[in-house]
Write a protein that holds these residues in place. Structure first.
Motif, PDB file in Angstrom:
ATOM      1  N   ILE A 137      53.932  60.886  25.109  1.00  0.00           N
ATOM      2  CA  ILE A 137      54.369  59.719  25.886  1.00  0.00           C
ATOM      3  C   ILE A 137      54.073  59.930  27.372  1.00  0.00           C
ATOM      4  CG2 ILE A 137      56.784  60.308  26.336  1.00  0.00           C
ATOM      5  CD1 ILE A 137      57.423  57.400  25.587  1.00  0.00           C
ATOM      6  N   LEU A 140      50.571  58.887  28.106  1.00  0.00           N
ATOM      7  CA  LEU A 140      50.424  57.437  28.158  1.00  0.00           C
ATOM      8  C   LEU A 140      50.916  56.856  29.471  1.00  0.00           C
ATOM      9  CD1 LEU A 140      51.608  56.182  24.699  1.00  0.00           C
ATOM     10  CD2 LEU A 140      49.354  56.040  25.705  1.00  0.00           C
ATOM     11  N   SER A 141      51.749  57.618  30.182  1.00  0.00           N
ATOM     12  CA  SER A 141      52.401  57.040  31.354  1.00  0.00           C
ATOM     13  C   SER A 141      51.691  57.369  32.655  1.00  0.00           C
ATOM     14  CB  SER A 141      53.850  57.527  31.438  1.00  0.00           C
ATOM     15  OG  SER A 141      54.489  57.344  30.201  1.00  0.00           O
ATOM     16  N   VAL A 142      50.727  58.278  32.599  1.00  0.00           N
ATOM     17  CA  VAL A 142      50.042  58.658  33.838  1.00  0.00           C
ATOM     18  C   VAL A 142      48.855  57.722  34.058  1.00  0.00           C
ATOM     19  CG1 VAL A 142      48.752  60.493  34.965  1.00  0.00           C
ATOM     20  CG2 VAL A 142      50.714  61.060  33.563  1.00  0.00           C
ATOM     21  N   PRO A 143      48.774  57.096  35.235  1.00  0.00           N
ATOM     22  CA  PRO A 143      47.637  56.209  35.474  1.00  0.00           C
ATOM     23  C   PRO A 143      46.324  56.988  35.520  1.00  0.00           C
ATOM     24  CG  PRO A 143      48.959  56.446  37.475  1.00  0.00           C
ATOM     25  CD  PRO A 143      49.694  57.145  36.387  1.00  0.00           C
ATOM     26  N   THR A 187      48.080  58.173  22.589  1.00  0.00           N
ATOM     27  CA  THR A 187      48.239  57.067  21.647  1.00  0.00           C
ATOM     28  C   THR A 187      47.976  57.531  20.218  1.00  0.00           C
ATOM     29  OG1 THR A 187      47.225  55.739  23.376  1.00  0.00           O
ATOM     30  CG2 THR A 187      47.642  54.659  21.296  1.00  0.00           C
ATOM     31  N   ARG A 190      50.808  59.561  18.799  1.00  0.00           N
ATOM     32  CA  ARG A 190      51.979  58.730  18.473  1.00  0.00           C
ATOM     33  C   ARG A 190      51.760  57.922  17.204  1.00  0.00           C
ATOM     34  NH1 ARG A 190      55.700  57.190  22.529  1.00  0.00           N
ATOM     35  NH2 ARG A 190      55.525  54.980  22.040  1.00  0.00           N
ATOM     36  N   VAL A 191      50.594  57.301  17.115  1.00  0.00           N
ATOM     37  CA  VAL A 191      50.343  56.451  15.954  1.00  0.00           C
ATOM     38  C   VAL A 191      50.262  57.293  14.681  1.00  0.00           C
ATOM     39  CG1 VAL A 191      48.726  54.846  14.919  1.00  0.00           C
ATOM     40  CG2 VAL A 191      49.232  54.693  17.327  1.00  0.00           C
ATOM     41  N   VAL A 194      53.849  58.182  13.594  1.00  0.00           N
ATOM     42  CA  VAL A 194      54.572  57.075  12.984  1.00  0.00           C
ATOM     43  C   VAL A 194      54.025  56.763  11.593  1.00  0.00           C
ATOM     44  CG1 VAL A 194      55.041  54.609  13.150  1.00  0.00           C
ATOM     45  CG2 VAL A 194      55.260  56.039  15.161  1.00  0.00           C
TER      46      VAL A 194
ATOM     47  N   LEU B 199      51.785  50.203  34.979  1.00  0.00           N
ATOM     48  CA  LEU B 199      50.462  50.845  35.058  1.00  0.00           C
ATOM     49  C   LEU B 199      49.368  49.840  35.428  1.00  0.00           C
ATOM     50  CD1 LEU B 199      50.477  53.358  32.069  1.00  0.00           C
ATOM     51  CD2 LEU B 199      50.643  53.838  34.497  1.00  0.00           C
ATOM     52  N   ILE B 243      54.449  56.458  40.207  1.00  0.00           N
ATOM     53  CA  ILE B 243      53.944  55.553  39.162  1.00  0.00           C
ATOM     54  C   ILE B 243      54.179  56.177  37.792  1.00  0.00           C
ATOM     55  CG2 ILE B 243      51.924  54.389  38.182  1.00  0.00           C
ATOM     56  CD1 ILE B 243      50.651  54.509  40.938  1.00  0.00           C
ATOM     57  N   ALA B 244      53.768  57.453  37.655  1.00  0.00           N
ATOM     58  CA  ALA B 244      53.866  58.112  36.355  1.00  0.00           C
ATOM     59  C   ALA B 244      55.322  58.212  35.915  1.00  0.00           C
ATOM     60  CB  ALA B 244      53.212  59.485  36.410  1.00  0.00           C
ATOM     61  N   ALA B 247      56.678  54.691  34.983  1.00  0.00           N
ATOM     62  CA  ALA B 247      56.103  54.239  33.712  1.00  0.00           C
ATOM     63  C   ALA B 247      56.672  55.061  32.565  1.00  0.00           C
ATOM     64  CB  ALA B 247      54.578  54.353  33.749  1.00  0.00           C
ATOM     65  N   LEU B 248      56.811  56.372  32.776  1.00  0.00           N
ATOM     66  CA  LEU B 248      57.349  57.245  31.726  1.00  0.00           C
ATOM     67  C   LEU B 248      58.763  56.820  31.353  1.00  0.00           C
ATOM     68  CD1 LEU B 248      57.071  59.770  29.943  1.00  0.00           C
ATOM     69  CD2 LEU B 248      57.974  61.108  31.827  1.00  0.00           C
ATOM     70  N   ASN B 251      58.717  53.715  29.404  1.00  0.00           N
ATOM     71  CA  ASN B 251      58.217  53.968  28.059  1.00  0.00           C
ATOM     72  C   ASN B 251      59.261  54.672  27.190  1.00  0.00           C
ATOM     73  OD1 ASN B 251      55.775  52.748  28.443  1.00  0.00           O
ATOM     74  ND2 ASN B 251      54.704  54.631  29.000  1.00  0.00           N
ATOM     75  N   LEU B 252      59.994  55.634  27.793  1.00  0.00           N
ATOM     76  CA  LEU B 252      61.038  56.331  27.037  1.00  0.00           C
ATOM     77  C   LEU B 252      62.133  55.353  26.633  1.00  0.00           C
ATOM     78  CD1 LEU B 252      61.407  59.629  29.091  1.00  0.00           C
ATOM     79  CD2 LEU B 252      60.605  59.432  26.740  1.00  0.00           C
ATOM     80  N   ASP B 255      60.960  53.336  23.865  1.00  0.00           N
ATOM     81  CA  ASP B 255      61.041  54.036  22.584  1.00  0.00           C
ATOM     82  C   ASP B 255      62.433  53.962  21.996  1.00  0.00           C
ATOM     83  OD1 ASP B 255      58.494  54.676  22.275  1.00  0.00           O
ATOM     84  OD2 ASP B 255      58.705  56.844  22.501  1.00  0.00           O
ATOM     85  N   ARG B 258      62.948  50.568  20.724  1.00  0.00           N
ATOM     86  CA  ARG B 258      62.162  50.391  19.514  1.00  0.00           C
ATOM     87  C   ARG B 258      62.891  50.975  18.312  1.00  0.00           C
ATOM     88  NH1 ARG B 258      56.425  50.438  20.528  1.00  0.00           N
ATOM     89  NH2 ARG B 258      56.946  51.616  22.368  1.00  0.00           N
ATOM     90  N   ARG B 265      56.122  48.443  15.758  1.00  0.00           N
ATOM     91  CA  ARG B 265      56.050  49.840  15.362  1.00  0.00           C
ATOM     92  C   ARG B 265      54.670  50.456  15.466  1.00  0.00           C
ATOM     93  NH1 ARG B 265      58.867  52.049  10.569  1.00  0.00           N
ATOM     94  NH2 ARG B 265      58.284  53.860  11.779  1.00  0.00           N
ATOM     95  N   GLU B 266      53.750  49.792  16.133  1.00  0.00           N
ATOM     96  CA  GLU B 266      52.412  50.359  16.132  1.00  0.00           C
ATOM     97  C   GLU B 266      52.296  51.601  17.015  1.00  0.00           C
ATOM     98  OE1 GLU B 266      50.353  46.893  18.445  1.00  0.00           O
ATOM     99  OE2 GLU B 266      52.447  46.766  17.962  1.00  0.00           O
ATOM    100  N   GLY B 267      53.376  51.980  17.677  1.00  0.00           N
ATOM    101  CA  GLY B 267      53.369  53.246  18.394  1.00  0.00           C
ATOM    102  C   GLY B 267      52.725  53.197  19.756  1.00  0.00           C
ATOM    103  N   ARG B 268      52.275  52.020  20.172  1.00  0.00           N
ATOM    104  CA  ARG B 268      51.644  51.906  21.481  1.00  0.00           C
ATOM    105  C   ARG B 268      52.699  51.646  22.533  1.00  0.00           C
ATOM    106  NH1 ARG B 268      46.193  50.095  22.913  1.00  0.00           N
ATOM    107  NH2 ARG B 268      45.053  51.398  21.515  1.00  0.00           N
ATOM    108  N   ALA B 269      52.603  52.346  23.625  1.00  0.00           N
ATOM    109  CA  ALA B 269      53.493  51.993  24.717  1.00  0.00           C
ATOM    110  C   ALA B 269      52.747  51.025  25.595  1.00  0.00           C
ATOM    111  CB  ALA B 269      53.901  53.221  25.499  1.00  0.00           C
TER     112      ALA B 269
END
Lengths: 310, 270
Positions: A137, A140-143, A187, A190-191, A194, B199, B243-244, B247-248, B251-252, B255, B258, B265-269
């Motif tokens: 995660i 995913l969060s770092v630009p 990604t 994570r996918v 799941v 982001l 930013i990170a 965003a983190l 996202n947490l 989750d 979710r 549930r596709e797991g994409r943030a």
């Protein structure tokens, strides 16, 4: 089978039309008349109207759209306002660079991503799962434009191991490819996690265990194969979005691909370039989705029977 | 909500508070140029150093966060609003209206999102409203699809049938009976997506399509200072960390939402 795939292919036609329409509408609504950019500040009204005629800006918007689509149908995309080069030639010349970068990123991201996802799922709730989930995660969060700069600083400027920017062979490709691969890795992990968790509880896994199949074989064959479908989708989507030009990464690393070309076109208001890039990029995106849909058909027998999407 | 969810929410709440009260917390002017202290490394007077015009980076990070976060949140809410409207109408009306709306949704979703956002934002002069429009013109589609699904599900329920039976008109059914039922889902979805909005907002500002200089946003601070990354890396580090981290945390939080509501549930943030 043919019905399923034929339906997917038939849907492409209106979709592609829609894409050209939106792209055309977007670029024509752009503020700033490209004619003034072309002729410069000190020009006479005669020159302005001559240039306007040259690039076809004197006609109505509907006629220009019809003209553009018929141009596209003949396999042409017009010429750049600034370099007067054929847009399609430039795109064709830059595409291999973008393709190489996208492939490189996927090669770096896919194996560790799937492995981490599998481990996390099999150790659900345990320490390994938490570490992997936190790691993915965070990725995913770092630009990307920031992680790219940090990688450039560390490997290119401080350690001087790799060239900080430019287009070229493997050494040049490594940093942008790693930058692109980071969010993809997160990604995919994570996918995978799941979808493995979804599969683990299925009755056929219990059956396999009851039959006495070795647990390693269950993991490798039964679970992974069935968990693959969503993972393939994500890989396809990510790959598709890299193909259409990783705008940020290519701009930062000065990688001479479609993404940077798009960005330059936007800055200079070079309509034919912008339209060409967006149309080519989106078409590739849509086509890769089609390939993913077709792959489903072969991976998942259920799709074959139902004949619909997921 | 687990421990991580709690920590993430705590961080988000503090960022919000800092943004709201920034004029009281930061006593310096974020845009004040000080030619005597260019490129200063972190020190007591300037805890995060100064940038290439001698402006205090801590102050700019605080004020930049104000813009980055409010733009992202407003854009997410705007997407939610458009998505709710389209989803409700499309799901309830069905038939041709539904076909047309969903075709548009599919079309928007078939564009790579950052490319479409860039395409939309060059239509308008650069600025925070442009970024908001760009973000929401890309983001509404997935909301619309989700809400439409919810409406289709609710349509069959007995209470909607009773509403029809007692003669409620269509508007009343959509806005009084469907809307409140869709709101929780829409809000959860907004929470899930906020990390992605942060982001994308920072990417658009980084590309120079957002708030214009001298106004600071996290993304634009990185692009303005990236030329000095070798000699003065602190100028690029702190806005990126913000930013990170933001965003983190979104996202947490997403989750844990979710997990709790079992959607998307596709797991994409994002």
């Amino acid at each position: 089978m043919n019905c399923y795939i034929a339906k997917k292919v038939a849907l492409l036609v209106p979709l592609l039309f829609g894409i050209t329409f939106i792209t055309f509408a977007l670029t024509n609504a752009l503020p700033g008349d490209p004619v003034y950019n072309l002729v410069g500040e000190r020009s006479t009204p005669e020159i302005i109207s001559k240039v306007r005629k040259e690039i076809g800006a004197d006609k109505g918007i509907a006629r220009r759209y019809v003209g553009y689509v018929s141009l596209l149908l003949t396999g042409e995309m017009g010429r750049s306002y600034f370099t007067n080069r054929r847009v399609l030639d430039d795109i064709v010349a830059k595409f291999p660079n973008t393709l190489m970068l996208a492939l490189g990123a996927m090669v770096i991201a896919v194996p560790p991503g799937m492995l981490l996802g599998l481990i996390a799922a099999l150790k659900k709730g345990r320490f390994a799962d938490r570490v992997i989930s936190a790691f993915s995660i965070s990725l995913l969060s770092v630009p990307v434009f920031w992680s790219g700069l940090l990688l450039m600083l560390l490997f290119g400027l401080v350690l001087k191991l790799l060239p900080p920017s430019g287009t070229g062979g493997l050494r040049y490709m490594l940093l942008p490819a790693i930058t692109l691969s980071l969010p993809a890795l997160g990604t995919i992990a994570r996918v995978t996690r799941v979808s493995v968790l979804d599969v683990v509880d299925m009755p056929f896994i219990r059956t396999a265990r009851a039959k006495g199949i070795a647990s390693s074989r269950i993991k490798a064959v039964h679970i992974l194969k069935n968990a693959l479908i969503p993972v393939v989708t994500v890989i396809g989507l990510d790959f598709a979005s890299y193909l259409n030009g990783a705008v940020l990464t290519e701009t930062i690393f000065g990688w001479d691909g479609i993404g940077r070309f798009t960005m330059e076109g936007i800055i200079k208001r070079d309509y034919p370039v912008i339209m060409g890039c967006i149309i080519v990029g989106t078409t590739l995106f849509v086509l890769s989705n089609l390939v993913v849909d077709i792959l489903y058909y072969y991976i998942d027998p259920r799709v074959r029977i139902r004949g619909t999407d997921r | 909500m687990g421990l991580t969810g709690k920590i993430a929410s705590l961080f988000i709440v503090s960022i919000f508070l800092i943004s709201v009260f920034s004029p009281y917390l930061a006593n310096k002017d974020p845009d004040a140029i000080d030619l005597d202290s260019l490129h200063m490394p972190p020190s007591l007077g300037h805890p995060l150093g100064t940038d290439n015009k001698g402006r205090d980076i801590l102050t700019r990070v605080i004020y930049g966060g104000r813009i980055s976060i409010s733009v992202s949140v407003l854009a997410a809410l705007l997407s939610m609003g458009i998505g709710l409207l389209v989803g409700l109408v499309s799901g309830y009306a069905g038939g041709k209206v539904d076909t047309v709306f969903m075709a548009v949704v599919d079309l928007v979703l078939s564009f790579p999102s950052l490319l479409l956002a860039i395409g939309v934002s060059v239509l308008f002069p650069p600025g925070i409203y442009t970024v908001m429009i760009a973000l929401s013109s890309v983001g509404w589609a997935s909301f619309a699809r989700l809400i439409r699904g919810q409406v289709l599900m609710l349509k069959e329920s007995p209470y909607i049938e009773s509403a029809h039976a007692i003669g409620c008109n269509n508007w009343r059914i959509v806005f009084v009976h469907f809307l409140p039922q869709c709101m929780p889902l829409a809000l959860v979805m907004t929470g899930l997506r906020l990390g992605g909005y942060i982001l994308t907002e920072s990417a658009l500002s980084f590309l120079g399509l957002g708030a214009q200089p001298p106004t600071a946003t996290w993304g634009s601070m990185i692009s303005a200072n990236r030329a000095y990354i070798n000699s003065a890396p602190w100028m690029v580090l702190s806005p990126g960390i913000m930013i990170a981290a933001t965003a983190l945390c979104f996202n947490l939080l997403g989750d844990s939402l979710r997990e709790r509501y079992g959607i998307d549930r596709e797991g994409r943030a994002g």
